[in-house]
Design an enzyme around this catalytic site. Structure first.
Site, mmCIF file in Angstrom:
data_model
loop_
_atom_site.group_PDB
_atom_site.id
_atom_site.type_symbol
_atom_site.label_atom_id
_atom_site.label_comp_id
_atom_site.label_asym_id
_atom_site.label_seq_id
_atom_site.Cartn_x
_atom_site.Cartn_y
_atom_site.Cartn_z
ATOM 1 C CE LYS A 22 20.900 -14.569 38.308
ATOM 2 N NZ LYS A 22 21.618 -13.532 37.544
ATOM 3 C CG ASN A 23 21.335 -10.550 40.383
ATOM 4 O OD1 ASN A 23 21.805 -11.443 39.677
ATOM 5 N ND2 ASN A 23 20.215 -9.913 40.084
ATOM 6 N NE ARG A 92 24.667 -6.877 31.511
ATOM 7 C CZ ARG A 92 24.773 -5.941 30.595
ATOM 8 N NH1 ARG A 92 24.953 -6.255 29.331
ATOM 9 N NH2 ARG A 92 24.697 -4.673 30.915
ATOM 10 C CB CYS A 116 18.406 -13.105 30.554
ATOM 11 S SG CYS A 116 18.074 -14.505 31.608
ATOM 12 N NE ARG A 121 20.843 -7.652 30.558
ATOM 13 C CZ ARG A 121 20.886 -8.625 31.469
ATOM 14 N NH1 ARG A 121 20.749 -9.864 31.114
ATOM 15 N NH2 ARG A 121 21.086 -8.335 32.749
ATOM 16 N N PRO A 122 23.366 -2.934 26.651
ATOM 17 C CG PRO A 122 22.953 -0.661 26.316
ATOM 18 C CD PRO A 122 22.271 -1.977 26.548
ATOM 19 C CB ILE A 123 28.726 -2.713 28.811
ATOM 20 C CG1 ILE A 123 29.519 -2.924 27.522
ATOM 21 C CG2 ILE A 123 28.133 -4.006 29.300
ATOM 22 C CD1 ILE A 123 30.793 -3.707 27.746
ATOM 23 C CG ASP A 124 25.731 2.811 27.044
ATOM 24 O OD1 ASP A 124 25.246 1.793 27.567
ATOM 25 O OD2 ASP A 124 25.096 3.863 26.917
ATOM 26 C CG LEU A 125 25.007 3.642 31.341
ATOM 27 C CD1 LEU A 125 23.804 3.201 32.168
ATOM 28 C CD2 LEU A 125 25.059 5.161 31.271
ATOM 29 C CG ASP A 305 15.850 -9.679 38.119
ATOM 30 O OD1 ASP A 305 15.724 -9.331 36.930
ATOM 31 O OD2 ASP A 305 16.957 -9.797 38.678
ATOM 32 C CB ILE A 327 14.322 -2.282 34.238
ATOM 33 C CG1 ILE A 327 13.694 -1.699 35.517
ATOM 34 C CG2 ILE A 327 15.843 -2.371 34.362
ATOM 35 C CD1 ILE A 327 14.170 -0.329 35.928
ATOM 36 N NE ARG A 397 21.940 -17.507 32.967
ATOM 37 C CZ ARG A 397 21.554 -16.266 32.715
ATOM 38 N NH1 ARG A 397 20.599 -16.047 31.851
ATOM 39 N NH2 ARG A 397 22.122 -15.255 33.306
HETATM 40 C C1 UD1 Z 1 21.292 -6.425 37.125
HETATM 41 C C2 UD1 Z 1 20.870 -7.803 37.555
HETATM 42 C C3 UD1 Z 1 19.591 -8.191 36.845
HETATM 43 C C4 UD1 Z 1 18.511 -7.154 37.090
HETATM 44 C C5 UD1 Z 1 19.022 -5.760 36.740
HETATM 45 C C6 UD1 Z 1 18.048 -4.658 37.107
HETATM 46 C C7 UD1 Z 1 22.987 -8.864 38.069
HETATM 47 C C8 UD1 Z 1 23.966 -9.923 37.714
HETATM 48 N N1 UD1 Z 1 21.922 -8.733 37.226
HETATM 49 O O1 UD1 Z 1 21.530 -6.486 35.721
HETATM 50 O O2 UD1 Z 1 19.168 -9.455 37.354
HETATM 51 O O3 UD1 Z 1 17.414 -7.452 36.260
HETATM 52 O O4 UD1 Z 1 20.259 -5.502 37.438
HETATM 53 O O5 UD1 Z 1 17.745 -4.712 38.464
HETATM 54 O O6 UD1 Z 1 23.103 -8.203 39.076
HETATM 55 N N2 UD1 Z 1 22.001 -0.141 30.655
HETATM 56 C C9 UD1 Z 1 22.519 0.640 29.647
HETATM 57 N N3 UD1 Z 1 23.866 0.772 29.583
HETATM 58 C C10 UD1 Z 1 24.708 0.167 30.475
HETATM 59 C C11 UD1 Z 1 24.151 -0.625 31.509
HETATM 60 C C12 UD1 Z 1 22.787 -0.764 31.566
HETATM 61 O O7 UD1 Z 1 21.802 1.196 28.820
HETATM 62 O O8 UD1 Z 1 25.926 0.336 30.366
HETATM 63 C C13 UD1 Z 1 20.534 -0.309 30.722
HETATM 64 C C14 UD1 Z 1 20.125 -1.771 30.474
HETATM 65 O O9 UD1 Z 1 20.045 -2.059 29.102
HETATM 66 C C15 UD1 Z 1 18.804 -1.837 31.185
HETATM 67 C C16 UD1 Z 1 19.006 -0.899 32.382
HETATM 68 O O10 UD1 Z 1 20.098 -0.051 32.035
HETATM 69 O O11 UD1 Z 1 17.805 -1.332 30.360
HETATM 70 C C17 UD1 Z 1 19.291 -1.608 33.682
HETATM 71 O O12 UD1 Z 1 20.491 -2.332 33.583
HETATM 72 P P1 UD1 Z 1 21.422 -2.634 34.831
HETATM 73 O O13 UD1 Z 1 20.898 -1.963 36.058
HETATM 74 O O14 UD1 Z 1 22.827 -2.360 34.415
HETATM 75 O O15 UD1 Z 1 21.216 -4.183 34.993
HETATM 76 P P2 UD1 Z 1 22.312 -5.313 34.982
HETATM 77 O O16 UD1 Z 1 23.457 -4.900 35.837
HETATM 78 O O17 UD1 Z 1 22.555 -5.786 33.603
#
Ligand code: UD1
Length: 417
Positions: A22-23, A92, A116, A121-125, A305, A327, A397
């Site tokens: 999926k990912n 997501r 989920c 789950r911010p997208i600030d990064l 996961d 995480i 999903r």
């Molecule tokens: C992806 C996977 C998810 C997996 C996760 C960690 C997909 C579709 N999903 O999710 O199944 O559980 O990797 O292996 O590939 N964070 C921030 N700011 C950001 C982005 C992330 O603070 O802009 C934090 C998140 O809240 C979390 C951590 O970083 O605590 C890891 O997130 P990230 O590696 O981005 O996971 P996803 O890409 O959401």
């Protein structure tokens, strides 16, 4: 709402092949936006997340058809339409359309993504990285407006090795004007797969799988045919299903190096494993031993996961165990459901303490998210009597026909709508 009714206590045996990941599939689907030709993606898994991503592509003017065991995606009529909240909230990964649209059209407008409910789950990064690359971003009322007409390359450093941010930045940079270097990027196999796919379309991405990815821009990407990698999380879920039922199974179709951290824990549990490059045999002992301590980490550490599944295995393993979730901040929502089944677990903040019991007992439980939901199915497989897992739409999903797949190994699961 659909549910699984599980008659527990049957040992699993036999061989099973996993779906594509999926990912990997989701960012690759978004990556097709970068190409104005035809892309053929083989072995599409029937996960609702994948179906919803195809819906999003269609909303953006892409043509998606399914023939035999492949998706044929034509991006010649794609355009940078707004991705509204009712679509973005479906998953997501809708956020990947941001990077892909910026890459191809240099503009994008998307609502905040769903996914989920496992904590903030911010997208600030993602947004900081894009700003570092010259993208002008304005946000209002939950809508992100991006203009990449002044996109430049340079160095982008991620404060945390986020999987999604790494993928979004790659998608943005591939058709840029200058070289982009992403430092402290994520190293997950699904990122390598996305880069392999993009490179097959003509991109020039180097270093995927390391903490430093370099993207040399190209003018155009070309149509291709691609089969994404097998799903290491599904492979891991089946292995744990074999272990928790004291079974003997073989899982095929996924590079076993991608889940070496799980293999290590299963050996410690007392399971016998025979590992080949893309298949693995497991024989579970009569009495499972607690693994003592598990903490989730970025790849190649133990994957978040698989945290719910390994924790569930500990509930019926001899001894005590601590599971530390590093995480996501809220990934123990399945624990109260396990407790209803007789598990001895105390979860506080990001740490869970588990005391193994002889057996679980069937109960009515509710899936709260994808992996936690799958772990309730695992618990049901070993429990005495019947377990009903409600709200299985969460599970669907990321697993297709989990009931039928497990039944092919000897489980007794009935799906009711
Ligand atoms: C992806 C996977 C998810 C997996 C996760 C960690 C997909 C579709 N999903 O999710 O199944 O559980 O990797 O292996 O590939 N964070 C921030 N700011 C950001 C982005 C992330 O603070 O802009 C934090 C998140 O809240 C979390 C951590 O970083 O605590 C890891 O997130 P990230 O590696 O981005 O996971 P996803 O890409 O959401």
């Amino acid at each position: 709402m659909s549910k699984y009714i599980i008659d527990g206590g049957h040992s699993l045996s036999g061989t099973i092949t996993v779906d594509c990941a999926k990912n990997a599939y989701l960012p690759i689907l978004a990556g097709t936006i970068l190409c104005d030709g035809e892309v053929i993606l083989k072995r599409p898994p029937r996960f609702t997340d994948v179906m919803n991503m195809c819906l999003i592509l269609e909303k953006l003017g892409m043509k998606v058809t399914q023939e035999n065991d492949a998706l044929i995606i034509n991006g010649s009529k794609a355009n940078p339409r707004f991705v509204p909240v009712d679509i973005a909230k479906l998953l997501r990964s809708s956020i990947f359309t941001l990077g892909a649209m910026l890459g191809r059209f240099k503009q994008a407008r998307v609502a905040y993504p769903g996914g989920c409910d496992i904590g903030l789950r911010p997208i600030d990064l993602h947004l900081k990285g894009l700003r570092d690359m010259g993208v002008i971003i304005t946000e209002s009322h939950g809508i992100i407006n991006c203009d990449a007409t002044k996109l430049h390359g340079g160095m982008v450093h991620l404060d945390f090795a986020s999987v999604g941010a790494t993928e979004n930045l790659i998608l943005t940079a591939v058709l840029g004007k200058e070289k982009t270097t992403i430092l402290n990027c994520a190293r997950e196999p699904e990122i390598v797969d996305l880069c392999n796919f993009l490179n097959k379309m003509g991109a020039r991405i180097f270093g995927a799988g390391t903490g430093r990815i370099e993207i040399e821009p190209v003018k155009k990407l070309y149509g291709t045919e691609y089969t994404p990698i097998g799903d290491r999380i599904i492979a891991g879920t089946y292995l744990i299903a074999g272990a928790i039922t004291h079974g003997e199974i073989e899982v095929c179709g996924c590079n076993t190096m991608f889940f070496s951290s799980l293999i290590d824990k299963l050996r410690y549990s007392g399971c016998v494993l025979k590992v080949k490059s893309d298949k693995i045999y497991l024989k579970s002992p009569k009495t499972l031993k607690s693994v003592g301590f598990v903490e989730t980490q970025v790849y190649p550490g133990f994957p978040t996961d698989l945290q719910a599944q390994i924790l569930t295995l500990q509930t019926v393993s001899e001894g005590s165990c601590v599971v530390q979730e590093n995480i996501f901040e809220s990934r123990f929502k399945f624990v109260p459901e396990l407790i209803k089944m007789g598990a001895k677990v105390r979860a506080r903040d990001c740490t869970a303490y588990i005391e193994g019991v002889d057996s679980l007992s069937g109960a009515e439980v509710y899936a709260k998210d994808l992996r936690g939901g799958a772990s309730l199915v695992l618990a049901g497989l070993t429990a005495k009597g019947y377990t009903t897992v409600h709200d299985i739409y969460h599970i669907e999903r990321g697993y297709s026909d989990l009931d039928l797949c497990l039944n092919s190994l000897g489980a007794k699961i009935r799906r009711e709508d």
